[in-house]
Design a protein around this motif. Sequence first.
Motif, PDB file in Angstrom:
ATOM      1  N   LEU A 167      24.192  -3.744-134.405  1.00  0.00           N
ATOM      2  CA  LEU A 167      23.209  -4.531-133.644  1.00  0.00           C
ATOM      3  C   LEU A 167      22.601  -3.690-132.522  1.00  0.00           C
ATOM      4  CD1 LEU A 167      21.913  -7.337-133.207  1.00  0.00           C
ATOM      5  CD2 LEU A 167      23.739  -7.820-131.605  1.00  0.00           C
ATOM      6  N   VAL A 168      23.455  -2.915-131.847  1.00  0.00           N
ATOM      7  CA  VAL A 168      22.931  -2.041-130.785  1.00  0.00           C
ATOM      8  C   VAL A 168      21.887  -1.094-131.383  1.00  0.00           C
ATOM      9  CG1 VAL A 168      23.519  -0.229-129.150  1.00  0.00           C
ATOM     10  CG2 VAL A 168      25.036  -2.165-129.426  1.00  0.00           C
ATOM     11  N   ILE A 219      18.681  -2.964-132.110  1.00  0.00           N
ATOM     12  CA  ILE A 219      17.903  -3.255-130.891  1.00  0.00           C
ATOM     13  C   ILE A 219      17.209  -1.980-130.403  1.00  0.00           C
ATOM     14  CG2 ILE A 219      18.000  -4.039-128.496  1.00  0.00           C
ATOM     15  CD1 ILE A 219      20.441  -5.696-129.217  1.00  0.00           C
ATOM     16  N   TYR A 220      17.939  -0.876-130.447  1.00  0.00           N
ATOM     17  CA  TYR A 220      17.332   0.381-129.985  1.00  0.00           C
ATOM     18  C   TYR A 220      16.087   0.703-130.814  1.00  0.00           C
ATOM     19  CZ  TYR A 220      16.776   5.148-128.400  1.00  0.00           C
ATOM     20  OH  TYR A 220      16.266   6.286-127.849  1.00  0.00           O
ATOM     21  N   PHE A 259      33.447  -7.292-137.503  1.00  0.00           N
ATOM     22  CA  PHE A 259      32.589  -7.786-136.429  1.00  0.00           C
ATOM     23  C   PHE A 259      32.280  -6.662-135.441  1.00  0.00           C
ATOM     24  CE2 PHE A 259      31.840 -10.278-132.464  1.00  0.00           C
ATOM     25  CZ  PHE A 259      30.739 -10.967-132.905  1.00  0.00           C
ATOM     26  N   ALA A 260      33.294  -5.849-135.133  1.00  0.00           N
ATOM     27  CA  ALA A 260      33.062  -4.728-134.216  1.00  0.00           C
ATOM     28  C   ALA A 260      32.010  -3.780-134.809  1.00  0.00           C
ATOM     29  CB  ALA A 260      34.366  -3.980-133.965  1.00  0.00           C
ATOM     30  N   PHE A 317      10.646  -6.160-136.206  1.00  0.00           N
ATOM     31  CA  PHE A 317      11.865  -5.764-136.897  1.00  0.00           C
ATOM     32  C   PHE A 317      11.598  -5.443-138.362  1.00  0.00           C
ATOM     33  CE2 PHE A 317      13.628  -8.248-133.406  1.00  0.00           C
ATOM     34  CZ  PHE A 317      14.722  -7.493-133.050  1.00  0.00           C
ATOM     35  N   ALA A 335      33.632  -7.504-129.121  1.00  0.00           N
ATOM     36  CA  ALA A 335      34.515  -7.545-130.296  1.00  0.00           C
ATOM     37  C   ALA A 335      35.918  -7.973-129.888  1.00  0.00           C
ATOM     38  CB  ALA A 335      34.549  -6.173-130.965  1.00  0.00           C
ATOM     39  N   VAL A 358      29.602  -4.075-126.046  1.00  0.00           N
ATOM     40  CA  VAL A 358      29.746  -4.447-127.454  1.00  0.00           C
ATOM     41  C   VAL A 358      31.219  -4.392-127.883  1.00  0.00           C
ATOM     42  CG1 VAL A 358      29.346  -3.468-129.729  1.00  0.00           C
ATOM     43  CG2 VAL A 358      27.432  -3.914-128.227  1.00  0.00           C
ATOM     44  N   ILE A 375      19.352  -1.986-123.042  1.00  0.00           N
ATOM     45  CA  ILE A 375      18.971  -0.802-123.833  1.00  0.00           C
ATOM     46  C   ILE A 375      17.582  -0.337-123.417  1.00  0.00           C
ATOM     47  CG2 ILE A 375      18.423   0.021-126.166  1.00  0.00           C
ATOM     48  CD1 ILE A 375      20.608  -1.821-127.204  1.00  0.00           C
ATOM     49  N   LEU A 432      28.549  -5.251-134.548  1.00  0.00           N
ATOM     50  CA  LEU A 432      27.959  -5.221-133.204  1.00  0.00           C
ATOM     51  C   LEU A 432      27.362  -3.849-132.895  1.00  0.00           C
ATOM     52  CD1 LEU A 432      30.483  -7.326-131.136  1.00  0.00           C
ATOM     53  CD2 LEU A 432      28.106  -7.874-131.577  1.00  0.00           C
ATOM     54  N   LEU A 433      28.050  -2.803-133.344  1.00  0.00           N
ATOM     55  CA  LEU A 433      27.497  -1.465-133.123  1.00  0.00           C
ATOM     56  C   LEU A 433      26.153  -1.341-133.847  1.00  0.00           C
ATOM     57  CD1 LEU A 433      30.670   0.762-133.418  1.00  0.00           C
ATOM     58  CD2 LEU A 433      29.452   0.097-131.357  1.00  0.00           C
ATOM     59  N   LEU A 481      26.077   4.590-135.263  1.00  0.00           N
ATOM     60  CA  LEU A 481      26.104   3.139-135.025  1.00  0.00           C
ATOM     61  C   LEU A 481      26.003   2.382-136.347  1.00  0.00           C
ATOM     62  CD1 LEU A 481      23.857   2.733-131.855  1.00  0.00           C
ATOM     63  CD2 LEU A 481      26.322   2.788-131.983  1.00  0.00           C
ATOM     64  N   LEU A 510      16.538  -8.016-138.062  1.00  0.00           N
ATOM     65  CA  LEU A 510      17.301  -9.057-137.378  1.00  0.00           C
ATOM     66  C   LEU A 510      17.815 -10.082-138.385  1.00  0.00           C
ATOM     67  CD1 LEU A 510      18.150  -9.736-134.487  1.00  0.00           C
ATOM     68  CD2 LEU A 510      16.221 -11.272-134.359  1.00  0.00           C
ATOM     69  N   TRP A 557      22.788  10.188-133.129  1.00  0.00           N
ATOM     70  CA  TRP A 557      23.777   9.202-132.665  1.00  0.00           C
ATOM     71  C   TRP A 557      23.529   7.814-133.230  1.00  0.00           C
ATOM     72  CZ3 TRP A 557      21.771   5.240-129.896  1.00  0.00           C
ATOM     73  CH2 TRP A 557      20.609   5.474-129.131  1.00  0.00           C
ATOM     74  N   TYR A 580      20.715  -8.726-140.116  1.00  0.00           N
ATOM     75  CA  TYR A 580      21.935  -8.820-139.321  1.00  0.00           C
ATOM     76  C   TYR A 580      22.514 -10.233-139.371  1.00  0.00           C
ATOM     77  CZ  TYR A 580      25.208  -8.576-135.519  1.00  0.00           C
ATOM     78  OH  TYR A 580      26.368  -8.639-134.784  1.00  0.00           O
ATOM     79  N   TYR A 631      14.279  -1.351-132.508  1.00  0.00           N
ATOM     80  CA  TYR A 631      13.259  -2.371-132.239  1.00  0.00           C
ATOM     81  C   TYR A 631      12.466  -2.012-130.980  1.00  0.00           C
ATOM     82  CZ  TYR A 631      11.651  -6.741-130.111  1.00  0.00           C
ATOM     83  OH  TYR A 631      10.917  -7.695-129.483  1.00  0.00           O
ATOM     84  N   ILE A 632      13.184  -1.538-129.963  1.00  0.00           N
ATOM     85  CA  ILE A 632      12.494  -1.193-128.710  1.00  0.00           C
ATOM     86  C   ILE A 632      11.558   0.003-128.908  1.00  0.00           C
ATOM     87  CG2 ILE A 632      12.924  -0.296-126.370  1.00  0.00           C
ATOM     88  CD1 ILE A 632      15.339  -2.222-126.315  1.00  0.00           C
TER      89      ILE A 632
END
Lengths: 478, 458
Positions: free
Chosen positions: A170-171, A174-175, A163-164, A185, B404, B400, B387, A167-168, A206, A126, A202, A129, A177-178
């Motif tokens: 970041l997803v 998070i995945y 930025f885009a 983290f 953006a 997401v 998620i 963000l990917l 990301l 984190l 996949w 990021y 992390y879960i």
Amino acid sequence: MLTVLLILIPLIAGCLSFGLKGSGPKTLGIISSLASLAVTIGAWVQFRNAPESLHVVTGWIPQLGSQFNVGLDGMAMMLVLLTAISFVLVFVTIYSRDYERPGSFYGLMLLTQAGLIGVFTAYDALLFYVFWELALIPVYFLCSMWGGEKRIPVTFKFFVYTFAGSLLMLVGIIYLYIQTPDGSFSYTTFTSLQLSANEQSWLFWLFFVAFAIKMPIFPFHTWQPDTYEQSPTAVTMILSGVMVKMGLFGVMRWLLPVLPQGANMWAEVAIVLSIIGIIYASCIAIVQQDIKRLIAYSSIAHIGLMAAAIFANNEQSLQGVQVQMFNHGVNIIGLWIIVEIIQQRLNVRNMNEMGGIAQTAPRMAIALVIISLANVALPLTNGFIGEFLMFSGLFQYNVWFMAVAGLGIILSAVYMLTMIQRVIFGERKTLTESVKDLQPGEMLAIGIVVVIIFALGIYPKPMLELVSGTTELVNKAF
Amino acid sequence: MNALISTALSGVVLMFVGLFVSNKQHVKYFAMALVLIAFGANLAELPALGSDPSRVYFGMIEVSRFSILFNAVALGATFLYFVLSGSAFEKVGEHVADYFALQFFILAGITLASTFNSLLILFIAIEIISIPQYVLAGSDRRNLKSNESALKYFLMGSFSTGILLMGITLIYGAAGTFNIHELALGTGAINPLTLCGVILLAFSLAFKVSAAPFHFWTPDVYDGSPTVFTSFMATVVKAGGFIAFLRLFHTGFSGETITAHWTWVLAVITALTLIVGNFTAVFQQSVKRMLAYSSIAQAGFMLLAVIALNQLALQGIILYAAAYSIATIGIFAVLLKLKDYTLEGFNGLAKREPLIAVVTTIFLFSLAGIPLTAGFFAKYFVLAAAIKQGQLLWLVILAVICAAISVYYYFRVIIAMYFKQGEAEIAPISSGFKFALVITAVIVILLGIFPGLLLQCL
């Protein structure tokens, strides 16, 4: 504590700079960058004796299990060193130049430095990021406020792209992390996760897209030439010298160790994209008239080779990439310094209007030749050892890949030598009748670059030793 | 319960204050003091809860740590709103005390929405929130757009109220109770009546929080209403709607079979909301309308928390409500000072008022979800919740991508302020106002670095 200091010095100096006027920000910039360099050297000394003492862990967001976890290994140490040297070089080069609103300019530059060092030292996903974004935002403002005519749409595209991608990522973070058993983290938890091949497959994309945009790898590169062209040269130096290394670093620090199977699965695709980038960017570089765009495309080609070597993923290629990250950074900054000087003297960037500079400014001509040859990776210059290792690593992975990527060397000789010929040899033009040679400050900056080029070209051992531990670490994770 | 009593009483008191206090400034200070009292009273209930997870009053209202924290966010945001935008009430019309009173009634409705234990109380809460808003939307009586927006809002609002009531009726018919803990819809086979009821309730609440495709009223109403009230509608009130949504679906409609049924309905609504809000906001030239569409887009994000039935979603909605409300209130406060609400109106603001430009940038960063601002962790928590839910990864990726895209329209304001030439016409700004804005920006950054400050109470 030294690691925290490395982040704090530019952060505090950057914040202070916003309130200063006149030549205050300049002086603060030089002092802060020199202090950073001194602390970096101190950290390097300590790294040789007691590397674990450079690791700092304190609480940050207990509800999330995120910690302020920073440290230095060989790769990070080398990139922090590159950052520190780059900022000194940049500030020395632009010392004689007066920017509008200097407080904000130097403030944003220093905040970028803090963000970059944070990215290279973070051992918490984190935190990584957050620093990743922190490095991006000041650069956006720097390019938009002090850049060329088309700066606003161009830097905006750069920002939205990156930025885009972030963000990917970041997803993905998070995945992961879960999936952690202890809700953390931390780097060690992430690298010890047991993920299925399907998940890794996949998740790879990301992370890869975020890093590929930053590097940039074909076809995610379209923001880069325009941004390099439109940014003020000081910022272009940082973007191409240090910031693109964030993408390469991200792959080596996070992607390969956390998702080894995913990386393995898609390695060929990533290498093919990288090689397309090398050939494509080299071909475009050959036909460029604008010297900034030429160097921008040459940078895409060189980074492409590094990206291909990372995914070849053997000890030699990884070691080569790490050494080359440093050397490419120094060389490209050297090239930009000269471009900045030429642009300031002639006020043009079109190579058709240049020529004959060697007659009026011999020192500048010699410097340009040396740095260009280092960029082409001539033996006895710093570029050689890294490229040699990367090619030999690629060779081990797949001969054909290596052969096609090798075309990049020939093409790079073509465009660099053409550039040298058009800029400094031939007949003098109206504009180049009376070009002033290098001034003392510029001599100092270029001198440092040339010394590094030869020192590491002749004796690369310390650099290789510094990163050898890291490649073992990455390999262990496989 | 304290929050409900104190806000309702404050509303009544303010109605009478208008009769006796003629100085409008004094009315504002009085209202600010009353919000602070309500804020304190609300928090005072926290130790009374002790180790109990919640306390139920008359079987109708249930106070928990979560509801107290949410009320604190709503009241705190309202306080900031009064400080930053309160003086703009005077420009709307004569009845300043009444406007404040109506907003206290809305707050009372919101405290009910966060604590309802019975579907009847939900109905009452939604109505208490809505009716004062219809009045506020049309409070600029001489302005035709204001009149139109009030009428439109009222007609559409009444329609959705009808749907809400119909849904409650069907659910009562199927479950035989209004108590959301006793509905037990998730066990056994699903009664078609129940399903219709759940869907009708989802539609009606989607209308209240302006989720697509029930969002058509939003841009016109937000644009037509006096800007100062738009600010309140788009922030605190919207968060109130979400809390009702979350509470109803997490408590009343959770259960294996029923959840599987409504998850996809809400997922489609969320996807539509994200797409419509973000793509339409891109084309707006008026910053006020852009904020209206952006509020639809942000609603899409908050809906992610409603769909994900977990602890992260609860934390996420609290943080989202705070981050989004504070940043939007801040931007609206700046907007109120500008003469021109279009993007051109912001041109060159950074040169003229550098401090205002910096804080506006921080608010926009927060709305875009950039790290080190509260908006980042708000988005982080709702994405993490989705998620974790497991089956919504496609929706997360869509969210997401939309985030953006949102950078595009938020940054257009930043570009106008910093990089475009122009003379932004702005009303004289007092140092007190600047100070309040700076404090607001500091809160945004503090929550962006230490989100735990807010969440530790949960």
